[in-house]
Design a protein around this motif. Structure first.
Motif, PDB file in Angstrom:
ATOM      1  N   CYS A  76       0.850  -1.194   0.000  1.00 35.25           N
ATOM      2  CA  CYS A  76       0.000   0.000   0.000  1.00 35.25           C
ATOM      3  C   CYS A  76       0.885   1.242   0.000  1.00 35.25           C
ATOM      4  CB  CYS A  76      -0.898   0.038   1.241  1.00 35.25           C
ATOM      5  SG  CYS A  76      -2.189  -1.209   1.263  1.00 35.25           S
ATOM      6  N   ARG A 138       5.414   2.493  -2.518  1.00 34.57           N
ATOM      7  CA  ARG A 138       4.435   1.451  -2.204  1.00 34.57           C
ATOM      8  C   ARG A 138       5.104   0.226  -1.584  1.00 34.57           C
ATOM      9  NH1 ARG A 138      -0.366  -0.297  -6.370  1.00 34.57           N
ATOM     10  NH2 ARG A 138      -1.444  -1.750  -4.994  1.00 34.57           N
ATOM     11  N   LEU A 187      -3.177   4.779   4.527  1.00 34.89           N
ATOM     12  CA  LEU A 187      -2.736   3.825   3.518  1.00 34.89           C
ATOM     13  C   LEU A 187      -3.708   3.811   2.344  1.00 34.89           C
ATOM     14  CD1 LEU A 187      -1.756   0.803   5.802  1.00 34.89           C
ATOM     15  CD2 LEU A 187      -0.366   2.743   5.103  1.00 34.89           C
ATOM     16  N   TYR A 188      -3.154   3.770   1.134  1.00 31.78           N
ATOM     17  CA  TYR A 188      -3.975   3.713  -0.076  1.00 31.78           C
ATOM     18  C   TYR A 188      -3.535   2.501  -0.899  1.00 31.78           C
ATOM     19  CZ  TYR A 188      -5.481   8.302   1.332  1.00 31.78           C
ATOM     20  OH  TYR A 188      -6.007   9.357   2.064  1.00 31.78           O
ATOM     21  N   PRO A 189      -4.433   1.546  -1.131  1.00 34.32           N
ATOM     22  CA  PRO A 189      -4.047   0.271  -1.739  1.00 34.32           C
ATOM     23  C   PRO A 189      -3.819   0.305  -3.244  1.00 34.32           C
ATOM     24  CG  PRO A 189      -6.389   0.273  -1.236  1.00 34.32           C
ATOM     25  CD  PRO A 189      -5.830   1.546  -0.665  1.00 34.32           C
TER      26      PRO A 189
END
Length: 322
Positions: A76, A138, A187-189
């Protein structure tokens, strides 16, 4: 007797002494005339290793179990957003210009540049007003992806830089009290999630700046009080604010500096530079200057749209980490 025989006999005895010394905690000895000096036993590697081992297994070690597991989910994007704490008061007491103070914005970007130079896993940062967002790779495994480490390192580096570089940007204004900043980790997946996040922050920059530009035009040029300006702008749409600026104050909002309307994007950018280098050759053993071209990565600020596709197509390396 031979030296080898003596060593063979004495070594077990010496090891026993060292073990006793380590257990008893004989680490240093002092002199009345010379202060504190290192003791003989402590200077030996066997004792240092034994001491470290003893301390690591002390009866107090159980307190580590109270630490929360704050490991960020793998695969993420890790975003740390930093915000100024009670910055309205800070800006007022330090004489910030309204609606925008370019000195303050440049100082914020300088601090963000310092953070990115120190923490190499940050691929892009976006800032506006008193906030900055830092995007870590990431696949970053920096500090084992602990959220507390992400936050504490970013906020502490940024805050100390703000104080350190203050006088470079506010030459005639002393720093009256230290600023405060808070941070959060999100968090950004997916790549789209990350783009939407940065688009949200830039849209917020536009909305807030349009309001502030109109508000301060009404106050500074229109002669309204703060409460009267607030009342006039209550419930207005973007088009209505643009009309107020243009019709009443001859201000075309689209001509306002992009740093105010779009914020600041910091990215690593490949640049070509020319440098002079002195070399020696068979024809010139004393040396001569030659011009050398090289390509390197450099952190650069941009004031551009990140909502559309153009920025991401031109800087595809940002998302390439995925």
């Amino acid at each position: 007797m031979s030296g080898g025989f003596l060593c063979g006999c004495l070594m077990p005895y010496l090891h026993g002494l060292l073990k006793v010394a380590a257990t008893a905690g004989l680490s240093r000895c002092s002199r009345k005339t010379g202060g504190v000096r290192r003791g003989f036993f402590w200077d030996l590697p066997h004792v240092r290793a034994q001491s470290r081992k003893t301390m690591a297994k002390s009866k107090f070690e159980y307190v580590r179990n109270f630490e929360a597991d704050d490991t960020c989910l793998q695969n993420c994007w890790v975003v740390v957003r930093l915000d100024g704490r009670n910055f309205h008061k800070f800006a007022d007491q330090h004489g910030f210009k309204k609606p925008n103070d370019e000195r303050a914005l440049q100082l914020m970007s300088k601090c963000a540049l310092t953070v990115m130079e120190e923490l190499n896993d940050i691929v892009i940062a976006y800032g506006q007003s008193d906030e900055y967002s830092f995007v870590f790779k990431r696949k970053s495994n920096w500090f084992k992806r602990r959220a507390s480490k992400f936050i504490s390192h970013v906020v502490s580096q940024f805050s100390s830089s703000f104080v350190f570089y203050w006088q470079d940007y506010f030459k005639d204004q002393a720093l009256l009290f230290p600023p405060g900043f808070d941070g959060r980790v999100v968090l950004y997946p997916s790549n789209q999630n990350l783009r939407d996040y940065l688009s949200w922050r830039q849209a917020d920059c536009h909305i807030n700046n349009l309001y502030n530009t109109t508000f301060w035009a009404l106050v500074q040029q229109g002669g309204l009080s703060n409460s009267e300006a607030e009342e006039k702008l209550k419930g207005t749409l973007a088009g209505e604010k643009n009309d107020i600026l243009f019709l009443e104050f001859n201000i075309n909002y689209n001509n306002e500096p992009e740093i105010y309307r779009k914020g600041t994007v910091l990215i690593w950018h490949k640049i070509e530079e020319t440098i002079d280098k002195r070399i020696t050759t068979p024809d010139a053993p004393e040396g001569k200057n030659v011009v050398v071209k090289r390509t390197r990565n450099k952190l650069l600020p941009f004031h551009m749209d990140v909502i559309g596709d153009k920025f991401w197509e031109e800087h595809s390396q940002i998302l390439a980490d995925s």
